[in-house]
Design a protein around this motif. Sequence first.
Motif, PDB file in Angstrom:
ATOM      1  N   ALA A 165       2.357  -1.201   8.527  1.00 14.80           N
ATOM      2  CA  ALA A 165       3.716  -1.775   8.888  1.00 14.80           C
ATOM      3  C   ALA A 165       4.887  -1.441   8.125  1.00 14.80           C
ATOM      4  N   ASP A 166       4.511  -1.155   6.716  1.00 14.16           N
ATOM      5  CA  ASP A 166       5.404  -0.936   5.652  1.00 14.16           C
ATOM      6  C   ASP A 166       5.961   0.562   5.724  1.00 14.16           C
ATOM      7  N   PRO A 167       7.408   0.594   5.954  1.00 12.62           N
ATOM      8  CA  PRO A 167       7.896   1.878   6.332  1.00 12.62           C
ATOM      9  C   PRO A 167       7.876   2.920   5.299  1.00 12.62           C
ATOM     10  N   ALA A 168       7.625   2.341   3.739  1.00  7.78           N
ATOM     11  CA  ALA A 168       7.491   3.190   2.527  1.00  7.78           C
ATOM     12  C   ALA A 168       6.236   3.877   2.406  1.00  7.78           C
ATOM     13  N   THR A 169       5.219   3.427   3.081  1.00 10.86           N
ATOM     14  CA  THR A 169       3.844   3.708   2.930  1.00 10.86           C
ATOM     15  C   THR A 169       3.423   4.951   4.208  1.00 10.86           C
ATOM     16  N   GLU A 170       3.110   5.913   3.701  1.00  8.24           N
ATOM     17  CA  GLU A 170       2.723   7.153   4.496  1.00  8.24           C
ATOM     18  C   GLU A 170       1.311   7.371   4.484  1.00  8.24           C
ATOM     19  N   LEU A 171       0.531   7.013   3.488  1.00  7.46           N
ATOM     20  CA  LEU A 171      -0.998   7.364   3.348  1.00  7.46           C
ATOM     21  C   LEU A 171      -1.512   6.054   2.617  1.00  7.46           C
ATOM     22  N   ILE A 172      -2.526   5.682   3.032  1.00  5.61           N
ATOM     23  CA  ILE A 172      -3.247   4.368   2.532  1.00  5.61           C
ATOM     24  C   ILE A 172      -4.500   4.975   2.107  1.00  5.61           C
ATOM     25  N   VAL A 173      -4.969   4.329   0.699  1.00  9.79           N
ATOM     26  CA  VAL A 173      -6.191   4.615  -0.031  1.00  9.79           C
ATOM     27  C   VAL A 173      -6.926   3.161  -0.076  1.00  9.79           C
ATOM     28  N   LEU A 174      -8.109   3.435   0.203  1.00  4.16           N
ATOM     29  CA  LEU A 174      -8.681   2.036   0.285  1.00  4.16           C
ATOM     30  C   LEU A 174      -9.766   2.251  -1.030  1.00  4.16           C
TER      31      LEU A 174
ATOM     32  N   GLY B 162      -9.235   3.064  11.802  1.00  2.00           N
ATOM     33  CA  GLY B 162      -9.230   3.913  12.922  1.00  2.00           C
ATOM     34  C   GLY B 162      -7.880   3.766  13.790  1.00  2.00           C
ATOM     35  N   GLY B 163      -7.571   2.051  13.752  1.00  2.00           N
ATOM     36  CA  GLY B 163      -6.691   1.960  14.652  1.00  2.00           C
ATOM     37  C   GLY B 163      -5.211   2.024  14.000  1.00  2.00           C
ATOM     38  N   LEU B 164      -5.177   2.236  12.960  1.00  2.00           N
ATOM     39  CA  LEU B 164      -3.768   2.212  12.339  1.00  2.00           C
ATOM     40  C   LEU B 164      -3.037   3.792  12.635  1.00  2.00           C
ATOM     41  N   ALA B 165      -1.737   3.520  12.407  1.00  2.00           N
ATOM     42  CA  ALA B 165      -0.893   4.702  12.698  1.00  2.00           C
ATOM     43  C   ALA B 165      -0.848   5.660  11.287  1.00  2.00           C
ATOM     44  N   THR B 166      -1.323   4.825  10.333  1.00  2.00           N
ATOM     45  CA  THR B 166      -1.242   5.512   8.963  1.00  2.00           C
ATOM     46  C   THR B 166      -2.436   6.017   8.644  1.00  2.00           C
TER      47      THR B 166
ATOM     48  N   MET C 205       2.045  -6.712  11.598  1.00  2.91           N
ATOM     49  CA  MET C 205       2.344  -7.887  10.828  1.00  2.91           C
ATOM     50  C   MET C 205       2.832  -7.585   9.432  1.00  2.91           C
ATOM     51  N   SER C 206       4.091  -7.543   9.112  1.00  2.00           N
ATOM     52  CA  SER C 206       4.374  -7.181   7.901  1.00  2.00           C
ATOM     53  C   SER C 206       4.566  -8.363   6.802  1.00  2.00           C
ATOM     54  N   LEU C 207       4.340  -8.084   5.535  1.00  2.68           N
ATOM     55  CA  LEU C 207       4.629  -9.119   4.420  1.00  2.68           C
ATOM     56  C   LEU C 207       5.845  -9.155   3.864  1.00  2.68           C
ATOM     57  N   PRO C 208       6.351 -10.355   3.910  1.00  3.01           N
ATOM     58  CA  PRO C 208       7.751 -10.352   3.272  1.00  3.01           C
ATOM     59  C   PRO C 208       7.878  -9.805   1.826  1.00  3.01           C
ATOM     60  N   MET C 209       6.695 -10.091   1.216  1.00  6.39           N
ATOM     61  CA  MET C 209       6.732  -9.724  -0.137  1.00  6.39           C
ATOM     62  C   MET C 209       7.049  -8.180  -0.552  1.00  6.39           C
ATOM     63  N   LEU C 210       6.443  -7.469   0.454  1.00  4.19           N
ATOM     64  CA  LEU C 210       6.628  -5.804   0.330  1.00  4.19           C
ATOM     65  C   LEU C 210       8.000  -5.424   0.448  1.00  4.19           C
ATOM     66  N   SER C 211       8.798  -6.082   1.087  1.00  8.14           N
ATOM     67  CA  SER C 211      10.326  -5.595   1.316  1.00  8.14           C
ATOM     68  C   SER C 211      11.318  -6.478   0.417  1.00  8.14           C
ATOM     69  N   GLY C 212      11.121  -7.754   0.028  1.00  9.26           N
ATOM     70  CA  GLY C 212      12.335  -8.652  -0.528  1.00  9.26           C
ATOM     71  C   GLY C 212      12.394  -8.216  -2.009  1.00  9.26           C
ATOM     72  N   GLU C 213      13.541  -8.927  -2.428  1.00  5.64           N
ATOM     73  CA  GLU C 213      13.690  -9.062  -3.963  1.00  5.64           C
ATOM     74  C   GLU C 213      12.576  -9.609  -4.651  1.00  5.64           C
ATOM     75  N   PRO C 214      11.826  -9.093  -5.679  1.00  9.62           N
ATOM     76  CA  PRO C 214      10.718 -10.072  -6.131  1.00  9.62           C
ATOM     77  C   PRO C 214      11.228 -11.111  -6.909  1.00  9.62           C
ATOM     78  N   HIS C 215      10.665 -12.260  -6.850  1.00 11.29           N
ATOM     79  CA  HIS C 215      10.558 -13.434  -7.745  1.00 11.29           C
ATOM     80  C   HIS C 215       9.314 -13.941  -7.865  1.00 11.29           C
ATOM     81  N   VAL C 216       8.705 -14.188  -8.696  1.00 13.89           N
ATOM     82  CA  VAL C 216       7.188 -14.509  -9.046  1.00 13.89           C
ATOM     83  C   VAL C 216       7.021 -16.030  -9.573  1.00 13.89           C
ATOM     84  N   ILE C 217       6.170 -16.850  -8.930  1.00 14.55           N
ATOM     85  CA  ILE C 217       5.811 -17.992  -9.601  1.00 14.55           C
ATOM     86  C   ILE C 217       4.665 -17.665 -10.552  1.00 14.55           C
ATOM     87  N   THR C 218       4.625 -17.872 -11.609  1.00 19.55           N
ATOM     88  CA  THR C 218       3.502 -17.608 -12.703  1.00 19.55           C
ATOM     89  C   THR C 218       2.739 -18.885 -12.954  1.00 19.55           C
TER      90      THR C 218
END
Lengths: 509, 464
Positions: free
Chosen positions: A253-262, A280-284, B1-14
């Motif tokens: 779902a992340d627009p910055a990711t074009e290819l995924i490596v596991l 297999g069900g992913l678009a990426t 199902m996206s994760l908010p942490m992937l796009s927001g400005e990071p602020h980390v609890i350590t």
Amino acid sequence: MGAERPGTDLVRVRTGIYHDSVSLMRVSRAAAALPGVEVAVVAMATGLNLDIAAELGFELPAAGPTDLLVALRAADGDAAERAAAEVDGLLAALAARAGGATGGEEPPRTVRAAVRAASGAATLALVSVPGPYAFAEAMDAVEAGLSVMVFSDNVPVEQEVLLKRRAAERGVLVMGPDCGTAVVGGTGLGFANVLRPGPVGIVAASGTGAQQVACLLDLAGVGVSHVLGVGGRDLSARVGGLSTLRALESLDADPATELIVLVSKPPDAEVAEAVRQAAGGLATPVVTAFPGRASSHGPDDLTSAAEDVLRALGVKVPEWPSWPAAGPHAPAAGDAARSGPVPDGGANGASAGAVSDGGMADGAAATGRARVLHGIYSGGTLCTEAALVAGTGGFTDYGDDAYTRGRAHPMIDPALRLEALAAVPPGDAVLLDVVLGHGADPDPAGRLAPAVAAAVARGVSVTVALVGSGGDPQGLAAQAGALCAAGADVFASNALAARHAARLTGGAR
Amino acid sequence: MSLPMLSGEPHVITAGAAVLGEALDAQAVPRTAVDWRPPLSGTEDDLARVLADPRRAAANARAVDRLTSARPLLAGVRPAGEVLDLPPGTFLHAGPPIGWERASGPMRGALIGAVLLEGLAGDAGEAEELLAAGRVRLEPCHHHRAVGPMAGVVSPSMWMFEVRDAEHGGTAYCSLNEGLGRVLRYGAYGSEVIGRLRWMGEVLGPALAAALELTGPLDLRSLIAQALQMGDELHNRNRAATSLLVRELAPALVEAAGGRAAEVLRFAGGNDHFFLNAGMAACKVSADAARDVPGSTLVVAMARNGTDFGVQVSGLGDRWFTGPAGVPDGLYLGAYGPADANPDIGDSTITETAGLGGFAMAAAPAIVRFVGGDVAEAAAATRSMYEITLAEHPAYQIPGLGFRGTPVGVDVTLVARTGLLPTVNTGIAGRVAGTGQVGAGLVSPPASAFTAALTALAREAPIR
């Protein structure tokens, strides 16, 4: 009562003070370096640390894991007192640093309180408290709706499953436990290389495996969007890939990711099938790297996985950098014919050459017995990969839980690996990994080089897999230079390093 | 199902290794560092089990919501014998259950006084014999929807504040405050003490009851919220709340009590702690609303009997978990000193249980010297209680902390994790029966009461 033991012992137990083991190890090291000081143990009074101090001959008062133990042995009483005063100063500096972050107010004592103190700004949590206590802090993050990276190891698997189930309910990701590396939107967490931004998203059930792939991609000029660690047990039957599935879905779902490596050690078969179906069900598109898994062309390795990624992106696969040993013990000198150009931004102008494949075999010590290969590793997946690729020798992963209980990871504290290196018999061969990046030792080559030189001097051949990017704070070229100056052959690819080391022992594949 | 942490400005609890936090600093990533320390010794297994209880988060949310949403109304003043389930020959006392044998000096003194008040004995000696022979049945106030300050002794002829929770429908009771110095609740039982109690039963109680008939129920939640903003913390300082209560009642008292109004007003207005008992009943009815939520780790009672400090927890029913009561640290009246002090006593810790008292210390700068600190320490004491509580009170606010709600709802797991114990403000009773009050100060509860409760929660957590 130790009357024959020279020097003066000074033992103090301080209550109400806590610092993490890495910080205290630095204080111990500084105290041990003071004039007149023979032994310095500054540590939380856990069972393990009390045993260590008792083995060193200190007489210890009753103390528990919430107490701080200072045990010093010095030439005389004055030196011991001076060292104690110095330790007090260092501890005070640690305390001041801990308190300084919140501008005078008492700092939060739990992740829960920290989330509140951050007033809604927090995006994730990084938990690296000792394993038995990690669950509480990680659960705080999940319950607050934050993703969490659990760097801690020795976390029971049932706690891992609970955390991940709760995370699924809250729509967040648990990276770990025992997650060594992650890069989230450019922020490196744990042991993290400095990587250029780019289109590749990495899901890593193996920290050093992901670091190897990401660093090779970086050396080839390809960047990453995110590296999401999931913990080494995630693809086991017990955990069932809970975080891997979540990470795949969110990178899709992340627009910055074009290819995924596991990247993972070979997973449980049923879990692997579930992951395969999900992928297999992913678009990426998804490329898998399961080093150690048998495939038609021999065991998968991380380097070939990185090459698969480059090909999928239509990027030319470069010659992977290597740095031949230099100096009097440099048998490979002179053969630079296979040296390829250093990729853009890769080795920072280091004089990367190519290590000759057969060169060092000539230098085999005439001991009359076969050379034995000793793999002395800090990275678990790198260790497994090297053992499989080399197909010979004995390999030890000093980053395994068995070696890190009560002490720092070997990427931070090289003591155990230095001991192992010193114990290698003359004539044998050694294969080491050195991992660069944030969080790791600020100068690992500087600390390893004397031991490498000593080993080379007694006829041990040393090969190093140097996992780092051109942007890493330690400086890839400088680290490579220091190691090859000490007499080691250095490779950016762990698989190539392992093949080289195996050839030196005659066990090449 | 996206994760908010992937796009927001990071602020980390350590939390944990400083080196990993420093690696973030080196990347100029903002973070909030946890000053993490190991939990109370030996609690890690129990903590893991309790924190894994799938009921816990929702149970605590529900329990603390009931605690903070309670709307206590002062509904009436009535004799204990009429409203409490108090069979003849039964007295109530503060804290967890205790018998005469283990009772401390002030508890014994107050029981003697109550025997005398009820006319069950001719003198103190006879009263003591009666009590030592077990002829009076002793039960905790908390088992009867009641609380009592200090010794907390309640006998049938004493009059009680009756407080109703308009939100959840509960009712709670607390005796009327006698004033300071030589009083029954501090273990004094001289003739002046008994005489005052008689007057309270004959004049004060009926006059207050009649006045409340005229005013209708008084909103104690609102009164407490106002008093906090006027410098009370509602445990050791009740001056503002008392003034507000007297102001509410005065006209009705004049109308209802006729010729006795002046002496009633003089008594109530002359006792800075007159409101304390009404406030305690308000806290009790609020805390009781949070009881019996399965899986909840919320503390619903903290109480001391002068020998033991006990806690009760929402998810553990009526069981008590106790440890030895500590001796308060504070200031002493006249020539009294620490050697004269009895261990901690009283149900007034119901105020801390409900987010007032020591937890609201930052609201009461006027008494920080009295409890041995300065204003900065008072603010720090309140702030540290946010570490061990589940919520911030929506109505009870502290002006000096930017009108932040008081820390409310002690969580047993947070006490074990942080090692921080509830801050309790308290009066200090003399250890010898009959002495009365000798001072006031701060006291720390025993950690063992909380760890024992944690162990019980761990045993009852569902097996996974």
